[in-house]
Structures are given as C-alpha cells and as structure tokens.
Design an enzyme around this catalytic site. Sequence first.
Site, PDB file in Angstrom:
ATOM      1  N   ARG A 161     -14.496  -1.148  -0.044  1.00 29.20           N
ATOM      2  CA  ARG A 161     -14.436  -2.518  -0.236  1.00 29.20           C
ATOM      3  C   ARG A 161     -15.699  -3.040  -0.976  1.00 29.20           C
ATOM      4  NH1 ARG A 161      -9.954  -0.391   0.681  1.00 29.20           N
ATOM      5  NH2 ARG A 161      -8.200  -1.360   1.524  1.00 29.20           N
ATOM      6  N   SER A 230      -5.300  -7.153   4.412  1.00 26.54           N
ATOM      7  CA  SER A 230      -6.199  -6.976   5.555  1.00 26.54           C
ATOM      8  C   SER A 230      -7.319  -8.138   5.501  1.00 26.54           C
ATOM      9  CB  SER A 230      -6.995  -5.495   5.200  1.00 26.54           C
ATOM     10  OG  SER A 230      -6.070  -4.524   5.281  1.00 26.54           O
ATOM     11  N   GLU A 325     -12.933  -9.309   5.230  1.00 29.02           N
ATOM     12  CA  GLU A 325     -12.841  -8.695   3.914  1.00 29.02           C
ATOM     13  C   GLU A 325     -12.340  -9.816   3.034  1.00 29.02           C
ATOM     14  OE1 GLU A 325     -10.223  -6.774   1.078  1.00 29.02           O
ATOM     15  OE2 GLU A 325      -9.780  -5.681   2.874  1.00 29.02           O
TER      16      GLU A 325
END
Length: 343
Positions: A161, A230, A325
């Site tokens: 990520r 998420s 995130e």
Amino acid sequence: MQILKNHNLKPYTSFGVDAYAAQFVIVTTLTELKSALKIPAPQRLILGGGSNLLFCDDFAGLVIRICLTGITVNESADDVVSLHVAAGENWHEFVQWTLAQGYDGLENLALIPGVVGAAPVQNIGAYGVELKDFCDYVDVLDTETLTIRRYTPAECQFDYRDSIFKGELKDIAVITAVGFKLSKPWIAKINYGPLANLGNDASALTIFKQVCLTRQQKLPDPNKLGNAGSFFKNPIINKAQFDVIADKHPTMPHYPAGDKIKLAAGWLIDQCNLKGYQQGGAQVHTEQALVIVNTGTATAHDIIMLAQHIHTTVLTRFAVALQHEVRFIGRDGETDLAEVCRG
Ligand code: EPU
C-alpha cells in the site's frame, strides 16, 4: 475547461460526505491538464475516482479531477501483451475489458473501486496479487516543468500500500498513464483463502467471478453505502511484539512480511467487538470490521471520531497502533488522523 467555484466534492468521493473545493476543474486531455496546472491556487489536489480519500474539511485550493481516457495495445511479443492505459480509465471496467480480450492476469484485482491512475499510488492489492506484479511503467507529468517522465517499477518504489507517489513525488507529479505487461502463458493465483477451493484448472474468468462474489459478500458497494474500502492498513510488527500478542491469541491470523509479521487489522478491530459500532452517521461495517461506512448522514467529523475510537480501542487492547490507509485531506492539503484530532 470550466473552473467551478465553491464546488461540492460529495459526488466525486466514494465516502459521499459534503466538502467544498474553492476551485474545481475536470480535465479530459493532457493539454487541459497542463492548463489546469497553471491556474493560480494556494494548493492543488489531483483527484481520480475519490475512492481512497476523506475530505476532513472544505479544501481551500484547486481540485483537478483526472478524466483522461484511452487504452493502447501492443501484442508484438509472442509471450506478452503490453497495455498503455490512461489514468482516468475506471479500474474495474479496465480489468473486465482485459479479460474480454483474452488478456488474463488482472482477475484477482477485480471490483477494486477507483481509476487506473490511482492504482500505483497505493499499489492496490487483493487476493494475493498487487499492481506491482503487472506494472511495466508509470507515466508522470512534472507539475513544474509540465514534461512527462516514465518511471520504471523499481523507481516507483512499490511496497505494501505504498509507492514513491505517496512520498517524494506527492504534490509534484501527476500520473497520466500506466503501462501493464501481461504474460502468456498465464498462471492462476489461487492461494488466497476464498480462491483456494477453485482448483488448479480454474480459468481467469472463474477467478474473476469468485473475486467479485467474495468482495460483494464482504465489502459494501460504495454506490449503495459510502465507504473507502479498508480504512486502516494491516499493521506490520516485529517478531517480539508478535510473540506477546500471539501468546494470548494463538488463532490470530498473521502473514509473513519479510523479517516482520503482518496482522489483520480487521481481525483486531473485530476482537474489540466494534462491528456495527456507530458514531453519528458513521459505522464500522457489520461484515468487515476494516471498513467504515457512511450510513447516509455521516459527516467527515463522524468518520474521524469513529476512526479515532477504533485506533484508541485497538491500541489499548493489543498495543498496536493502526495507521489509516485512507488519505486524509484537510483545508490546506494532506493531513492525518493524529493531526486532525489535535487541531
Ligand atoms: N477478519 C475478521 N473480522 C473482520 C475482518 C477480517 O476476523 O471483520 C479476519 C478474516 O477472517 C481473515 C483476516 O482477518 O482471517 C483477513 O481478512 P480479509 O481476508 O477480509 O482481508 P483483509 O486483510 O481485511 C485485505 C486488503 C483488502 C483486500 C483483502 C483481500 C488491506 C488493508 N486490505 O483485507 O483491500 O480486498 O485483503 O485480499 O490490505 C482495500 O485496500 O481497500 C481492500 C479492500
């Protein structure tokens, strides 16, 4: 290209909360993008599909929404298909299109919201596959010189990520296109939980359908229930810290991450009995604790307060500090949960 003043960004973000941009433009060509970058503004923000962003406040600068489209195919080599894809192409429609052409490989990444240009920024990943596995290059427009430079995957510094576009190149580069390399023969990647039952002869289309089904069961559809996927990253911790937690929770899911260990943030949040927990109009999704949803009336403040509650609860229970995130955008640019809560 029209400059809109005091424009509501709600329709352009998957969380669907109100936030106004002082100036807003949509660009559909490279020439328009270059002109937009010359518009005087205290700061600017490049917006793709808006599926990984939370506007914590109104934005005092210029928002440029990237709608560049077009796909070019190069099948010159026998064993590889090269695709050049403009940044504004919808990611899932692109994946569907590749499979319809018989270009297999991206099926595990089906149904990820957002646009192609945003995919390298956080190196999107799902079901055992990451964008970096197929990325050939990323074309980037330098916001100062207005010239395009091609970045190799190594230069993109892809990680879990993460990439150079979140770091060094943040705010000074705009992704205009992404190059993909899909290899033939194709190899199925079915190691990840819900795909493991498919069997080794599963076609790319079968995997695609299974990924869509799994995501539809667990993850809320942003068109029906606002969310940004998420909300937190899966935390990566060292072995000593892991041993302490695993001692008390031997069944805790975990995955190797180099010499460290990755935990499942959804599991940690779930263990704190937070599924369904609500703060104003923001709620921890009832099926997947890693997702925060807008039940319809959420404000950015509700989402921030809920995120802070989750962060504190997990920290108190497991001594693990979750990192979000989802990118937080404040009045003057990118910010984070700690800063927003301090201010
Ligand atoms: N779990 C729970 N309760 C929950 C959620 C998860 O116990 O409420 C457990 C699951 O049972 C499983 C483990 O946690 O043992 C991991 O859950 P899951 O397989 O659903 O995946 P995840 O780690 O929560 C990651 C990505 C997703 C991606 C899936 C599938 C991150 C931050 N998230 O989620 O990506 O779709 O794996 O590969 O890495 C996204 O980035 O927006 C996203 C949805």
